[in-house]
Write a protein that holds these residues in place. Structure first.
Motif, PDB file in Angstrom:
ATOM      1  N   ASN A 140      -0.847   7.619   5.624  1.00  0.00           N
ATOM      2  CA  ASN A 140      -0.462   8.879   6.265  1.00  0.00           C
ATOM      3  C   ASN A 140       1.057   8.959   6.307  1.00  0.00           C
ATOM      4  O   ASN A 140       1.735   7.950   6.563  1.00  0.00           O
ATOM      5  N   ILE A 141       1.588  10.148   6.047  1.00  0.00           N
ATOM      6  CA  ILE A 141       3.032  10.350   6.082  1.00  0.00           C
ATOM      7  C   ILE A 141       3.428  10.850   7.462  1.00  0.00           C
ATOM      8  O   ILE A 141       2.922  11.868   7.939  1.00  0.00           O
ATOM      9  N   ARG A 142       4.319  10.096   8.118  1.00  0.00           N
ATOM     10  CA  ARG A 142       4.781  10.503   9.445  1.00  0.00           C
ATOM     11  C   ARG A 142       5.897  11.542   9.314  1.00  0.00           C
ATOM     12  O   ARG A 142       5.850  12.591   9.946  1.00  0.00           O
ATOM     13  N   ASN A 143       6.908  11.284   8.530  1.00  0.00           N
ATOM     14  CA  ASN A 143       7.984  12.249   8.292  1.00  0.00           C
ATOM     15  C   ASN A 143       8.733  11.835   7.035  1.00  0.00           C
ATOM     16  O   ASN A 143       8.508  10.746   6.484  1.00  0.00           O
ATOM     17  N   GLU A 146       0.817  -1.204   0.000  1.00  0.00           N
ATOM     18  CA  GLU A 146       0.000   0.000   0.000  1.00  0.00           C
ATOM     19  C   GLU A 146       0.856   1.262   0.000  1.00  0.00           C
ATOM     20  O   GLU A 146       0.492   2.287  -0.583  1.00  0.00           O
ATOM     21  N   ALA A 147       2.016   1.203   0.652  1.00  0.00           N
ATOM     22  CA  ALA A 147       2.908   2.359   0.641  1.00  0.00           C
ATOM     23  C   ALA A 147       3.425   2.637  -0.759  1.00  0.00           C
ATOM     24  O   ALA A 147       3.501   3.786  -1.199  1.00  0.00           O
ATOM     25  N   GLU A 148       3.781   1.573  -1.492  1.00  0.00           N
ATOM     26  CA  GLU A 148       4.289   1.758  -2.849  1.00  0.00           C
ATOM     27  C   GLU A 148       3.198   2.263  -3.792  1.00  0.00           C
ATOM     28  O   GLU A 148       3.454   3.107  -4.656  1.00  0.00           O
ATOM     29  N   ASP A 149       1.981   1.753  -3.618  1.00  0.00           N
ATOM     30  CA  ASP A 149       0.890   2.160  -4.507  1.00  0.00           C
ATOM     31  C   ASP A 149       0.307   3.512  -4.125  1.00  0.00           C
ATOM     32  O   ASP A 149      -0.271   4.196  -4.980  1.00  0.00           O
ATOM     33  N   VAL A 205       5.890   5.931   6.391  1.00  0.00           N
ATOM     34  CA  VAL A 205       4.471   5.909   6.038  1.00  0.00           C
ATOM     35  C   VAL A 205       3.702   5.078   7.050  1.00  0.00           C
ATOM     36  O   VAL A 205       4.132   3.986   7.450  1.00  0.00           O
ATOM     37  N   GLU A 206       2.552   5.610   7.478  1.00  0.00           N
ATOM     38  CA  GLU A 206       1.631   4.858   8.328  1.00  0.00           C
ATOM     39  C   GLU A 206       0.547   4.241   7.447  1.00  0.00           C
ATOM     40  O   GLU A 206      -0.189   4.957   6.759  1.00  0.00           O
ATOM     41  N   ARG A 242      -8.613   1.839  14.535  1.00  0.00           N
ATOM     42  CA  ARG A 242      -7.762   1.053  13.643  1.00  0.00           C
ATOM     43  C   ARG A 242      -6.287   1.292  13.978  1.00  0.00           C
ATOM     44  O   ARG A 242      -5.870   2.420  14.246  1.00  0.00           O
ATOM     45  N   MET A 243      -5.520   0.221  13.948  1.00  0.00           N
ATOM     46  CA  MET A 243      -4.085   0.316  14.220  1.00  0.00           C
ATOM     47  C   MET A 243      -3.316   0.414  12.896  1.00  0.00           C
ATOM     48  O   MET A 243      -3.789  -0.065  11.860  1.00  0.00           O
ATOM     49  N   TYR A 244      -2.135   1.018  12.960  1.00  0.00           N
ATOM     50  CA  TYR A 244      -1.338   1.288  11.762  1.00  0.00           C
ATOM     51  C   TYR A 244       0.030   0.630  11.876  1.00  0.00           C
ATOM     52  O   TYR A 244       0.598   0.507  12.973  1.00  0.00           O
TER      53      TYR A 244
END
Length: 585
Positions: free
Chosen positions: A168-171, A133-136, A234-235, A247-249
């Motif tokens: 979601n982008i953390r940093n 999911e992070a890549e897409d 990425v979360e 929901r947990m990430y």
């Protein structure tokens, strides 16, 4: 009774030890070399001094990510702390992930080793849902305002980070900053990132503009804009939920790169190029004005030449003004009022001349022309200033010297001799002597012999100075070179502490020095041409390389943070290199 108490204490001790659980779990025990592995270390007590094992055969691509979960069920509290790592295999084989350690209440606990088998690459690699999911869901894009500009026409590149609503982008942090080879570049400061709505590949996405850079191509042909690379944490949502149903990430660290952009730079047309064109590209206004139009002879006034508008304001020379020959004109003082945005440079460049008229009369400063190329209309345009009339009145403090001017600059001023000097050319006393009379006393020979001892003293002093001339001349040359370097670098020295302003001033000082010393135009301010010219002038290879390194430091400093010590070091190095070049040329 004693035996019962002993057995009770033993049971309680074993139960307290059994309360702490410290385990290691791998997402897979067998995977292909092109797949990824997730390893978690879980402890159900709040421990510290966690020591991970060695991960031979794997490259860490994420982690450690630490998470804590705590819940209460029927009055009973549960606690769990998790350390998560992500790995990429480096070769095939069977590898062992060793024991991790953690300390809880002074007691050291260890995990059991885990064996992982790495096979050949698989056709359809299985990866975690979080990584997929992070890549897409994340894309780093470089957008260029114009891929086919003219030489010295301003364009900009903006780097946008798109991400879908599922992540979601953390940093994020930059891994590699692009080098804009062949461009004059300036980064546009973004004070605060702004979340915007947009589309990517026809789908709704959110995005932020991470960086904007203004570019002015300095060469024609194909130029490449290198990609920007980022490491992004990425979360990604999972199917797990906490005690409150939220929901947990999972946190995934992934590297992203924007694609390389190719720019095809058109040369400026030769047809219609005006004589004296200095490389100005944009849309400009030009004016020439005097601070006063009635002045007293031998007193100064200012003559200002100003170009304003939008375009490559810092990358060309202003036209030289033409003044009457009886005007004494000093070197101009250049000032810049330029703002740089994504639309390019806007503002004005001014050169102020100090002018002193020598004699009274009526003078005309002839019009000055300024030419530039307009990329919007694709033609050269020439502006011309208005003629300026200057009326010079006599100086009351110099009445003995007047001039007669008929109104044109070609007339030669004629100094009039005052009456008190009319007869200075008549000799009023004479020292006559009879012809053919020989006399030694006060004769030329007498005076020659008389003064020989006195003349020998200055001759000896002169001989001593000539003997030490080599050393003195070298010292004088070194002092002159040092003064020259300080004069060009004075503005940069004042800005030490402000990284952006300092390196802009330092780069401008180096460019101005090369223009003055090598007599080159702004269009020739390219590293290869500078290197060739310095070599042609006899400058050593080491000095040339040091000069080019300083220019490169000025370019890189726009995108990397610098401290005051680095600025002071670059300032001293620039002063030393300018002194060396001035001594060698």
């Amino acid at each position: 009774m004693k035996q019962v108490v002993f057995l009770l204490l033993l049971v309680l001790g074993w139960s307290s030890i059994a309360q702490v659980s410290f385990t290691a779990e791998a997402s897979r025990s067998k995977l292909g070399i092109n797949e990824r592995l997730k390893v978690e270390f879980k402890v159900d007590a709040n421990g510290d001094n966690f020591i991970p094992p060695s991960f031979n055969g794997f490259t860490k691509i994420g982690g450690p990510n630490q998470s804590i979960s705590q819940s209460w069920v029927n009055g009973k509290s549960t606690f769990q702390k998790t350390y998560t790592y992500f790995f990429q295999p480096v070769k095939r084989g069977t590898f062992t992930i060793g024991q991790a350690e953690i300390t809880v209440d002074g007691q050291v606990y260890k995990t059991s080793p885990i064996q992982i088998e790495v096979t050949a690459a698989v056709d359809t690699p299985n990866q975690s849902r979080a990584v997929a999911e992070a890549e897409d869901g994340i894309h780093l894009i470089a957008e260029v305002s114009d891929s086919n500009p003219y030489l010295n026409e301003g364009i900009y590149v903006v780097y946008k980070l798109f991400f879908s609503s599922t992540v979601n982008i953390r940093n994020w942090r930059p891994l590699d900053n692009p080098k804009f080879e062949g461009f004059w570049s300036q980064n546009i400061d973004i004070d605060q990132l702004e979340l915007k709505e947009g589309e990517f590949a026809g789908q709704p996405y959110r995005y932020v503009e991470l960086r904007k850079t203004v570019l002015y191509p300095q060469k024609t042909g194909e130029l490449k804009i290198e990609p920007l690379s980022l490491a992004v944490s990425v979360e990604v949502p999972t199917d797990r939920r906490d005690f409150f149903g939220r929901r947990m990430y999972d946190v995934v660290e992934k590297n992203f790169s924007a694609s390389t952009k190719t720019i095809d730079v058109n040369p400026l047309p030769e047809e219609g190029k005006p004589e004296g064109f200095s490389g100005a590209v944009g849309e400009f206004d030009f004016q020439l004005k005097a601070s006063e139009q009635t002045v007293v002879a031998q007193t100064s006034f200012e003559l200002s030449s100003e170009v304003s508008g939008k375009g490559n304001l810092k990358l060309f020379n202003l036209p030289k003004i033409q003044t009457p020959s009886s005007f004494e004109v000093y070197e101009p003082e250049r000032s810049e009022n330029v703002r740089t945005s994504s639309l390019g440079m806007r503002g004005s460049i001014t050169e102020k001349y100090t002018v002193i008229p020598e004699f009274k009369g009526e003078y005309v400063i002839q019009p000055t022309t300024f030419s530039y190329f307009n990329p919007r209309t694709k033609v050269y345009e020439t502006l011309q200033s208005e003629p300026i009339k200057i009326s010079v009145t006599p100086n009351p403090q110099r009445q003995e010297e007047t001039s007669v001017i008929s109104g044109t600059d070609t007339d030669t001023p004629r100094n009039l001799i005052s009456s008190k000097n009319n007869f200075n050319y008549i000799k009023l006393s004479a020292n006559l002597r009879a012809k053919n009379q020989t006399q030694f006393f006060q004769s030329p020979l007498y005076w020659t012999l008389f003064f020989i001892p006195f003349l020998s003293i200055p001759l000896m002093l002169i001989f001593g100075k000539v003997k030490n001339r080599g050393t003195d001349e070298n010292q004088l040359q070194q002092k002159r070179a040092s003064k020259l370097a300080k004069r060009y670098l004075s503005e940069a020295k004042r800005n030490i502490g402000d990284s952006k302003t300092f390196y802009e001033s330092l780069e401008r000082a180096l460019h101005n020095y090369m223009k003055a010393r090598l007599k080159i135009q702004t269009l020739d301010m390219q590293k290869d041409k500078i290197q060739a010219l310095l070599t042609q002038k006899g400058v050593s290879q080491g000095t040339t390389e040091n000069f080019l390194k300083i220019l490169e430091s000025c370019e890189l400093a726009r995108y990397t943070p610098t401290v005051t010590e680095d600025m002071q070091k670059d300032y001293k190095e620039a002063a030393r290199v300018i002194s060396e070049i001035d001594k060698e040329v």
